[in-house]
Design an enzyme around this catalytic site. Sequence first.
Site, PDB file in Angstrom:
ATOM      1  N   PHE A 135       1.597  -4.046  -4.131  1.00  0.00           N
ATOM      2  CA  PHE A 135       0.322  -4.638  -5.122  1.00  0.00           C
ATOM      3  C   PHE A 135       0.038  -5.561  -5.402  1.00  0.00           C
ATOM      4  O   PHE A 135       1.597  -6.349  -5.805  1.00  0.00           O
ATOM      5  CB  PHE A 135       0.666  -3.267  -6.075  1.00  0.00           C
ATOM      6  CG  PHE A 135      -0.565  -2.663  -7.313  1.00  0.00           C
ATOM      7  CD1 PHE A 135      -1.907  -2.119  -5.829  1.00  0.00           C
ATOM      8  CD2 PHE A 135      -0.720  -3.887  -8.372  1.00  0.00           C
ATOM      9  CE1 PHE A 135      -2.453  -1.966  -7.119  1.00  0.00           C
ATOM     10  CE2 PHE A 135      -1.750  -4.094  -8.890  1.00  0.00           C
ATOM     11  CZ  PHE A 135      -2.681  -3.008  -8.790  1.00  0.00           C
ATOM     12  N   ASP A 204       9.821  -2.733  -7.905  1.00  0.00           N
ATOM     13  CA  ASP A 204       9.371  -2.009  -8.968  1.00  0.00           C
ATOM     14  C   ASP A 204       8.625  -0.682  -7.923  1.00  0.00           C
ATOM     15  O   ASP A 204       8.455  -0.546  -7.160  1.00  0.00           O
ATOM     16  CB  ASP A 204       7.390  -2.689  -7.963  1.00  0.00           C
ATOM     17  CG  ASP A 204       6.303  -2.192  -8.758  1.00  0.00           C
ATOM     18  OD1 ASP A 204       6.710  -0.558  -9.369  1.00  0.00           O
ATOM     19  OD2 ASP A 204       5.082  -2.946  -8.523  1.00  0.00           O
ATOM     20  N   TYR A 229       1.460   6.501 -15.330  1.00  0.00           N
ATOM     21  CA  TYR A 229       0.292   7.492 -14.761  1.00  0.00           C
ATOM     22  C   TYR A 229      -0.102   7.404 -13.932  1.00  0.00           C
ATOM     23  O   TYR A 229      -0.707   8.535 -13.717  1.00  0.00           O
ATOM     24  CB  TYR A 229      -1.044   6.627 -16.256  1.00  0.00           C
ATOM     25  CG  TYR A 229      -1.058   5.039 -15.440  1.00  0.00           C
ATOM     26  CD1 TYR A 229      -1.558   4.890 -13.958  1.00  0.00           C
ATOM     27  CD2 TYR A 229      -0.287   4.246 -16.002  1.00  0.00           C
ATOM     28  CE1 TYR A 229      -1.414   3.802 -13.770  1.00  0.00           C
ATOM     29  CE2 TYR A 229      -0.872   2.940 -15.213  1.00  0.00           C
ATOM     30  CZ  TYR A 229      -1.387   2.262 -14.470  1.00  0.00           C
ATOM     31  OH  TYR A 229      -1.972   1.249 -14.100  1.00  0.00           O
ATOM     32  N   ARG A 384      -6.549   7.138   1.100  1.00  0.00           N
ATOM     33  CA  ARG A 384      -5.541   7.391   0.732  1.00  0.00           C
ATOM     34  C   ARG A 384      -5.160   8.944   0.092  1.00  0.00           C
ATOM     35  O   ARG A 384      -6.615   8.622  -0.981  1.00  0.00           O
ATOM     36  CB  ARG A 384      -4.544   6.361  -0.249  1.00  0.00           C
ATOM     37  CG  ARG A 384      -3.543   6.607  -1.142  1.00  0.00           C
ATOM     38  CD  ARG A 384      -3.588   4.739  -2.091  1.00  0.00           C
ATOM     39  NE  ARG A 384      -4.125   5.237  -2.908  1.00  0.00           N
ATOM     40  CZ  ARG A 384      -3.045   4.413  -3.151  1.00  0.00           C
ATOM     41  NH1 ARG A 384      -2.474   3.990  -4.065  1.00  0.00           N
ATOM     42  NH2 ARG A 384      -3.998   4.839  -4.894  1.00  0.00           N
TER      43      ARG A 384
END
Lengths: 414, 414
Positions: A135, A204, A229, A384
């Site tokens: 990312f 990560d 989240y 996705r």
Amino acid sequence: MSEHLAVTAASGLRAQAAALDAADELAPLRKLFVLGEGVYLDGNSLGALPAHVPGRIADVVSRQWGELRIRSWDESGWWSAPERIGDRIAPLVGAGPGQLVVSDSTSVNVFKAVVAAVRLAGPDRTDIVVDATTFPTDGYIAESAARLTGRRIIPVDPAAAPSVLGPATAAVLLNHVDFRTGRLHDLPALTAAAHAAGAIAVWDLCHSAGALPVGLDEHGVDLAVGCTYKYLNGGPGAPAFLYVANRHQRAFDSPLPGWNSHTDPFAMDPRYTAAEGAVRGRVGTPDILSTLALEAALDVWDGVSVDSVRAKSLALTDFFLECADAYVEGGLGGPDSRVRSLTPADHRSRGSQIALRCAEAPAVMAELIARGVVGDLRRPDVLRFGFTPLYTGFADAERAAAVLADVLARLPAA
Amino acid sequence: MSEHLAVTAASGLRAQAAALDAADELAPLRKLFVLGEGVYLDGNSLGALPAHVPGRIADVVSRQWGELRIRSWDESGWWSAPERIGDRIAPLVGAGPGQLVVSDSTSVNVFKAVVAAVRLAGPDRTDIVVDATTFPTDGYIAESAARLTGRRIIPVDPAAAPSVLGPATAAVLLNHVDFRTGRLHDLPALTAAAHAAGAIAVWDLCHSAGALPVGLDEHGVDLAVGCTYKYLNGGPGAPAFLYVANRHQRAFDSPLPGWNSHTDPFAMDPRYTAAEGAVRGRVGTPDILSTLALEAALDVWDGVSVDSVRAKSLALTDFFLECADAYVEGGLGGPDSRVRSLTPADHRSRGSQIALRCAEAPAVMAELIARGVVGDLRRPDVLRFGFTPLYTGFADAERAAAVLADVLARLPAA
């Protein structure tokens, strides 16, 4: 496939979905969430709302802030929330207590972790090895950390990381699950490879925390960051977490030594003395509303094992792939396929999402969303779909595949 | 003072308070806030709850997160909230649009600002001049910024800053209002002095934003940070703001270049290209619940001028000092005084709080709070009372002084 055979296949898969849902020990958890019509397969971007959270937040706002005001820093447990909630998340990522703290965004925590890792590694190690498929924020932040600490970035495909590790490697920053393809990397082996080179392993966990077993302590991870989240359902922009293994805490040297990380914050001491323990990863005043929404949301995990979540996740993604292969004209892997899975078929390399490459992805995802099947688009050509076992069922997976097939059938090929 | 004279004085001051409240054009705003019994003089630590905020947050949680879920990033304006809310705060600190962004804690924003300031100043300038009386986090973070950028810290009393400025000065980080004493520093003159030395002026507005006119644009401030949970009532740990003057935006080089500051975040570009404008100050995903609570809270400022707030603030603090001097045995400044004001009497040097030095401060503040007069203690010996003109009245000031006098009268001197 002829229309008759297609109807038969659909009927069989729908029956199979019903049977799988009936046998699913996690199925009762679904009623803990607010879920409307449609199929929500974007919980890997923003987790659904646990139904009890609005009441808890109302209490935080109206009573704790509105009535107790400043007293809530002590009386409502605001001040200690970052480490208290860290300890709630710890078992979900295989960490013992006192090693996680919740605060700031993932990006800010990547910065803390990478700079601290370089400092732990010592001045002679010049290289920061970074997941080139990451990312992007991890790469941007690692680059900044390298610039500020006089190190250089070595971009690498995670699977190939061992080949570039050596005596110059200070730290290795890798994603446990690739955000785009859903590929799960081998955390135990890559951590061991980093250690064999004398480097610090920084993971990560944004796309694995709450989705699959991580085993931070078991595998000797040094530092980790993660998002709350997505699979942890903490709410939009809920604070991220930072893991600092016990053995590194005394030497953890944060580049963001804010007053919350001081050993005696209210002494207002002009000299900085770092606190002991996970609290050293804190910076400034925590955003209480977002932090306590996360704390409330974690209640849905009471009594749930990550192993059972993982087992269901793999079954859900298997079943979605089976349905999509059956329903979509040309299947998923044939010579005429218009969609092709980027997510590894091998369970050992699969996260909790399915990424399908499709030339018409932007139009397809727009139409899927319009028809109530909410995944997301990763430009330019990836559909996705996130599978969140706490509230996604097998009937959802079947329906999503059926709608996908219908959308593709009605849309001219690009 | 004899008991008779004391009663007469109290009666006169109570009548004066009533008259002042009756003439106060801001008095009607009080009903916009949730205020229980007692006198809340800690709004400079945590602002009171605006009464409409719980309903707004309930909508954010239940509808925006619970029903719209991921769609809210666009449809509910989540994504653009940091810069939109920055523009709401801008007029309160004298800034034109497009220069403020709301995100992260104050500490994190101090880090962005100091590193960026050093980079703006260029490689030949080695010194970062920092307010030695500052809220400690600024000093800790500036020290970290200095270490990471190879600069050195020059601590200085803000008023004496001009004497240490020179060709080696890269940046000057000062507090507009001292958190402990309430001293207001001369922002126009100190900014001009920094500029005369060729340095970048960075101001911390935590204790002035929403309390008094700042004039960022008018006085040519370069960079500024500030808190939103004190005089702006944004809620516990609401995100801070960062101001980057228009003329510096193209060269603003953030040490935390997270994906939210990318010119095209959803391109997921492995190469970082900074966005134009205030958005460049963003880092990671904003904490939406805290951010939108702040946005709602700012509604109370509609139609309110900071000049009128400032005029009332000075009148309130004057009146509190007058009452305390009349009520407390020995007055505030006499040879037998047990409390002495640390806050400048001169309006030009006074923020919106009164700090009283008192040897028995811990016991006195505990008793004040027990009796409903909520200020705070700054260890070891400072009683701090914040005056927030939107919801604090003259009767509150009189009552606080009367309770303080009574608490002192009943407490043996240390």
